[in-house]
Design an enzyme around this catalytic site. Structure first.
Site, PDB file in Angstrom:
ATOM      1  N   GLU A 189      -0.848 -15.467  27.782  1.00  0.00           N
ATOM      2  CA  GLU A 189       0.450 -14.791  27.745  1.00  0.00           C
ATOM      3  C   GLU A 189       0.612 -13.977  26.468  1.00  0.00           C
ATOM      4  OE1 GLU A 189       4.873 -14.524  26.795  1.00  0.00           O
ATOM      5  OE2 GLU A 189       3.200 -15.355  25.648  1.00  0.00           O
ATOM      6  N   HIS A 226       3.357 -21.128  28.963  1.00  0.00           N
ATOM      7  CA  HIS A 226       1.980 -20.696  28.684  1.00  0.00           C
ATOM      8  C   HIS A 226       1.296 -21.610  27.684  1.00  0.00           C
ATOM      9  CE1 HIS A 226       2.819 -18.651  24.758  1.00  0.00           C
ATOM     10  NE2 HIS A 226       3.980 -18.356  25.307  1.00  0.00           N
ATOM     11  N   ASP A 230      -1.545 -20.739  25.782  1.00  0.00           N
ATOM     12  CA  ASP A 230      -2.200 -20.115  24.625  1.00  0.00           C
ATOM     13  C   ASP A 230      -1.247 -19.950  23.457  1.00  0.00           C
ATOM     14  OD1 ASP A 230      -0.857 -18.055  26.171  1.00  0.00           O
ATOM     15  OD2 ASP A 230      -1.870 -16.567  24.935  1.00  0.00           O
TER      16      ASP A 230
END
Length: 411
Positions: free
Chosen positions: A177, A80, A82
């Site tokens: 996420e 992910h 983020d």
């Protein structure tokens, strides 16, 4: 390979990709697409010809098969983009300590921030490694930009070494996420994989096939507002009610007092005025029964407190976040067994573990894509003390390559 993966990692962590649970959009922050665009461009540059960023901020790409076998399962590696809202991810200034020689690490941007060996004993195993940290004023972003850098480096290595036989390998980089929405908009048909691996774990050599089951709870309180000068016997202050609920939470069921397979009830937000207040919680346990028991306890506490405020009302809303992926993975034991063997081939002693948290793999497993979690090498996630070893990131790259090779060999 270590220099390559570290160079990529240093390039990625300076891009602010913090997600925002208050935003209704996907991705929750437009800035996540800044990293997504860079990753899609880099994938195209190394020869992943179908790499692209979609409207939801996801990056998709395919490493074509090099085997003549037509029965090799299609693997997906995912990580992910983020970073967590828990601590600032703006203006990351990564620091590289070459050939770490042991001892505590004082961070240069905030001298009060010290990565202590007593609190992070894994440092004893990292003597001689190159350690990457933040400067102490932000988190680093190893969760999960280490995983991204590892997948990118493995992709380049496999494309540049077509003599390594493997089936088709799909790449997926997700957004959001950290706020539980990582795979909300993933197109599994487009992804076209049989199963996957998240590169989102911690200590080198670890493979995790179990996560918490997780729910979110929102309690909305409506009190009785009154001018404080005329409030005697009438006012029911929603802020006080909220405080009383928090005060009654069991101290032995908090994240800071639990470990191993113990779950918890964790307040994550509180806001309010005299008239109304809102409380946010996350509830975690490794099994469904434990989850429901904790939610029942939280509602009982709320009921007991509210009994002392007869003019006030509340709502209690539970939202499912994810479930323990072991339920799915136990039906496909070879997925984890091959990861264990790949870790061994990459030069480590495999350690099977359980995550006191969740990954995109938790949701993907229940969506039809069984997906355990492999180490990415980072530590002290969601904090300014976050750190990662370059050599451990290299080991993760090797693990990905060995996994690709294994599935082809055993097809």
């Amino acid at each position: 390979m270590a220099d390559s993966v570290t160079d990529r990692f240093l390039r990625y962590v300076v891009i602010d990709t913090q997600s925002d649970a208050r935003s209704p959009t996907q991705p929750s922050t437009e800035k996540q697409k800044n990293l997504g665009r860079l990753l899609a461009e880099e994938l195209l540059a190394i020869g992943v010809t179908d790499a692209h960023l979609d409207e939801h901020g996801y990056v998709y790409g395919t490493i074509p098969a090099t085997t003549s076998k037509n029965n090799v399962p299609v693997i997906c590696f995912t990580a992910h983009m983020d970073t967590a809202p828990d601590f600032s991810g703006t203006g990351v200034k990564p620091q590289v300590m070459k050939n770490y020689q042991g001892g505590d690490i004082q961070l240069v941007g905030d001298r009060s921030q010290v990565i202590r060996v007593s609190e992070h004993p894994v440092l004893k195993d990292l003597v001689g490694h190159d350690i990457v940290t933040s400067d102490g004023t932000t988190l680093l972003g190893a969760d999960d930009k280490a995983g991204i850098a590892e997948i990118m480096s493995a992709a380049e290595f496999l494309i540049n070494n077509p003599d390594i036989k493997h089936g088709a390998i799909h790449i997926l980089f997700t957004t959001d996420e950290e706020i539980g929405r990582g795979v909300d908009k993933v197109d599994l048909k487009k992804l076209g994989a049989d199963f996957g691996y998240t590169m989102d774990g911690e200590t080198a050599g670890t493979i995790e096939d179990e996560t918490f089951s997780a729910d979110a709870v929102e309690i909305a309180i409506k009190g009785v507002a009154m001018h404080p000068g005329f409030a005697y016997g009438k006012m029911e202050n929603a802020i006080r009610i909220a405080g009383a609920i928090i005060d009654r939470l069991p101290k032995d069921q908090a994240p800071e007092t639990t470990r191993g397979r113990d779950g918890f009830i964790h307040p994550t937000g509180i806001s309010g005025v005299m008239e109304k207040a809102n409380l946010s919680f996350i509830v975690r346990d490794f099994n469904e029964e434990g989850l429901k028991t904790k939610e029942a306890l939280l509602e009982k506490i709320t009921n007991d407190v509210m009994a002392g405020y007869p003019g006030s009302t509340y709502t209690f809303t539970v939202k499912e976040q994810y479930r323990n992926m072991k339920v799915v993975l136990d039906r496909h034991p070879e997925i984890v067994e091959y990861a264990v063997e790949a870790i061994r081939r990459a030069g480590m002693e495999p350690v099977r573990g359980s995550i006191r948290g969740g990954t995109d793999g938790s949701r993907l497993s229940f969506m039809g894509l069984p997906c355990p979690n492999i180490f990415a090498g980072g530590h002290a996630f969601h904090s300014p003390l976050e750190f990662v070893s370059s050599q451990d990131m290299e080991k993760a790259v090797k693990t990905i390559v060995e996994l690709a090779r294994l599935w082809e060999e055993r097809a």
